[in-house]
Design an enzyme around this catalytic site. Sequence first.
Site, PDB file in Angstrom:
ATOM      1  N   CYS A 115      -0.028  -6.350 -17.299  1.00  0.00           N
ATOM      2  CA  CYS A 115       0.496  -7.085 -16.152  1.00  0.00           C
ATOM      3  C   CYS A 115       1.783  -6.392 -15.962  1.00  0.00           C
ATOM      4  O   CYS A 115       2.942  -6.320 -16.724  1.00  0.00           O
ATOM      5  CB  CYS A 115       0.836  -8.423 -16.675  1.00  0.00           C
ATOM      6  SG  CYS A 115       1.705  -9.733 -15.472  1.00  0.00           S
TER       7      CYS A 115
ATOM      8  N   ARG B  61      -0.158  -3.844  -7.019  1.00  0.00           N
ATOM      9  CA  ARG B  61      -1.411  -4.406  -6.057  1.00  0.00           C
ATOM     10  C   ARG B  61      -2.662  -3.591  -7.022  1.00  0.00           C
ATOM     11  O   ARG B  61      -2.296  -2.483  -7.225  1.00  0.00           O
ATOM     12  CB  ARG B  61      -1.491  -4.408  -4.884  1.00  0.00           C
ATOM     13  CG  ARG B  61      -2.680  -5.248  -4.226  1.00  0.00           C
ATOM     14  CD  ARG B  61      -2.536  -6.812  -4.422  1.00  0.00           C
ATOM     15  NE  ARG B  61      -3.444  -7.435  -3.704  1.00  0.00           N
ATOM     16  CZ  ARG B  61      -4.577  -7.836  -4.026  1.00  0.00           C
ATOM     17  NH1 ARG B  61      -5.009  -7.559  -5.361  1.00  0.00           N
ATOM     18  NH2 ARG B  61      -5.350  -8.717  -3.389  1.00  0.00           N
TER      19      ARG B  61
ATOM     20  N   SER C 111       0.774  -1.204  -0.167  1.00  0.00           N
ATOM     21  CA  SER C 111       0.055  -0.077  -0.012  1.00  0.00           C
ATOM     22  C   SER C 111       0.887   1.136  -0.003  1.00  0.00           C
ATOM     23  O   SER C 111       1.925   1.095   0.388  1.00  0.00           O
ATOM     24  CB  SER C 111      -1.090   0.069   1.186  1.00  0.00           C
ATOM     25  OG  SER C 111      -1.741   0.997   1.182  1.00  0.00           O
TER      26      SER C 111
ATOM     27  N   CYS D 250       4.066 -14.256 -11.049  1.00  0.00           N
ATOM     28  CA  CYS D 250       2.930 -13.385 -10.684  1.00  0.00           C
ATOM     29  C   CYS D 250       3.069 -12.913  -9.280  1.00  0.00           C
ATOM     30  O   CYS D 250       3.485 -13.313  -8.434  1.00  0.00           O
ATOM     31  CB  CYS D 250       1.894 -14.460 -10.592  1.00  0.00           C
ATOM     32  SG  CYS D 250       0.087 -13.640 -10.258  1.00  0.00           S
TER      33      CYS D 250
ATOM     34  N   CYS E  50      -1.145  -9.420  -8.253  1.00  0.00           N
ATOM     35  CA  CYS E  50      -2.017  -7.970  -8.191  1.00  0.00           C
ATOM     36  C   CYS E  50      -3.149  -8.313  -8.662  1.00  0.00           C
ATOM     37  O   CYS E  50      -4.169  -7.321  -8.529  1.00  0.00           O
ATOM     38  CB  CYS E  50      -1.024  -7.242  -9.125  1.00  0.00           C
ATOM     39  SG  CYS E  50      -1.243  -7.444 -11.048  1.00  0.00           S
TER      40      CYS E  50
ATOM     41  N   CYS F  85      -4.967  -8.916 -14.534  1.00  0.00           N
ATOM     42  CA  CYS F  85      -5.298  -9.680 -15.575  1.00  0.00           C
ATOM     43  C   CYS F  85      -6.741 -10.410 -15.385  1.00  0.00           C
ATOM     44  O   CYS F  85      -7.590 -10.246 -16.172  1.00  0.00           O
ATOM     45  CB  CYS F  85      -4.480 -10.945 -15.593  1.00  0.00           C
ATOM     46  SG  CYS F  85      -4.208 -11.906 -14.276  1.00  0.00           S
TER      47      CYS F  85
ATOM     48  N   THR G  90      -7.103   1.798   4.164  1.00  0.00           N
ATOM     49  CA  THR G  90      -6.694   0.918   5.496  1.00  0.00           C
ATOM     50  C   THR G  90      -7.604   1.004   6.719  1.00  0.00           C
ATOM     51  O   THR G  90      -8.088   0.199   7.415  1.00  0.00           O
ATOM     52  CB  THR G  90      -5.065   1.271   5.740  1.00  0.00           C
ATOM     53  OG1 THR G  90      -4.383   1.072   4.789  1.00  0.00           O
ATOM     54  CG2 THR G  90      -4.911   0.316   6.904  1.00  0.00           C
TER      55      THR G  90
END
Length: 573
Positions: free
Chosen positions: A518, A331, A91, A542, A545, A548, A367
């Site tokens: 990606c 992310r 984050s 990968c 995130c 895709c 958050t």
Amino acid sequence: MGIRFPAVWVEVSVPSGPRLVLERFFHLGGLRRFTSESARESMEYDVVIVGAGPAGLSAAIRLKQLCLEKGVDLSVCVVEKGAEVGAHILSGNVFEPRALDELLPQWKHEEAPISVPVSSDKFWFLTKSHAISLPCPFDNKGNYVISLSQLVRWMGMKAEELGVEIYPGFAASEILYDANDKVIGIATNDMGVAKDGSKKENYQRGRLMLLSEGCRGSLSEKIMKKYNLREKGHAQHQTYALGIKEVWEIEEGKHNPGAVVHTLGWPLDQKTYGGSFLYHLKDRQIAIGIVVALNYHNPFLNPYEEFQKLKHHPAIIPLLEGGSVLEYGARTLNEGGYQSIPYPVFPGGAIIGCSAGFLNVPKIKGTHTAMKSGMLAAEATFGVLHEGSNMETYWDALQKSWIWEELYRARNYRPAFEYGLIPGLAMSALEHYILKGRLPFTLKHGKPDHEATKVAKLCSPIQYPKPDGVLSFDVPTSLHRSNTNHEHDQPAHLCLRDPKIPELVNLPDYAAPESRYCPARVYEYIPDEKNQLKLQINAQNCLHCKACDIKDPKQNIEWTVPEGGGGPGYSVM
């Protein structure tokens, strides 16, 4: 003790022997897999939470607090797919401590990794060569610049001190139902299964239960569809953005702890919503990143390359020169806000945190709202298990909470940018400074993100400069800094619903957008023996995130969980 509902059943694969062996295996970190096929053992918990993020850990802590207050003993388990708590947490993060103040009021005296208050707050509009200062719409007084992955590690320790059992390295892959279609648990994926489907000698299968996951949680999405939770909550579709971030260590003289900068404009075009952030942490560290809304139109746009361009802006180069990158990650985040919140309760549980989508877009903060949703769900859950109430009280509590008030006031900010950058800025300024959320109507979101992508013939290709290896980097270099690792010999966790679509649709019609959206080069088109381009999926790259799963034009890619413990290994994100 009142009415006690049936407890949740959890089955995990462990070596035969007493339960103490299992607990030590988990709590000491143990081996990720056993070296021989294991027997199944059933374990019973009152509450199982999937995901050791801010929402899940807040729920666990609040449940145990209520147990202490009421003299009740409820067993609480948290399951985390990352190899350790915080390994998959990424984050910005300018942290608003409102929810933490409610959950753990003494956090300032308990060595929480929250020590850098915001010292300055700037907002820039970037052109290619200039940074134009604008009135700052963010009120970050009293907030802190933190690493969220470090905060959830600390929260995990606090949860364990209260008696919560936390099991990292277990990935929830399947929902379990009883005869009445009520959720009674989840199954973790089979560990030790080879690509060809055969069981390797370390095969094991587990069972655990679901309450929540995270942004675009794969099981949460299935739950929402099965029980029509968006329709039940009169919610619009969710809309998302992709956040890409690096943590740098910079020269001492350039470091200004607590300094916060947000930007709009360049390098993104006027039709693409997004912006960048730059936060000064402690120990000469800064967090720099870009957020790109995934409803962008041009299939040639590459968010990763846009981030590399950003670092070459004249206002940013002097800060980064002489520094070095410590970590990289990416992310997706929810941007639908108030309009996109589903009904969060289903038979047997509830959805909390980013799975439901409580991000406050104009604040760029989610958050504190995720944590509060976990706390409210915990209180509702305690009422179900101890007082004979029902889980619908969670929905009622949400609507009466400061989460609802906050998101309602911010509801028109994000959809205003459907009309472009300048109209969006004008509309959001009107809302923020004059109307203060009191506009007599609620704007709707545009098309779902995957439908917003235009065919390639309607768009212009974008030429990106080659990385210089100093400020900008190629994907393999960045990927190495994410500490991403997956067991190579396992079934692919990125599945194509129709294997023909990439070559028949995505490549000719959209110019292979998956090779660009990606941020980890999972998707590559390479020539076969006939020199025909074919899609190759590098699942081991990968970052989890979920871009895709969101952006594929035909929704042909399904993201499923890999073996527990796989994925990125963030430490300061």
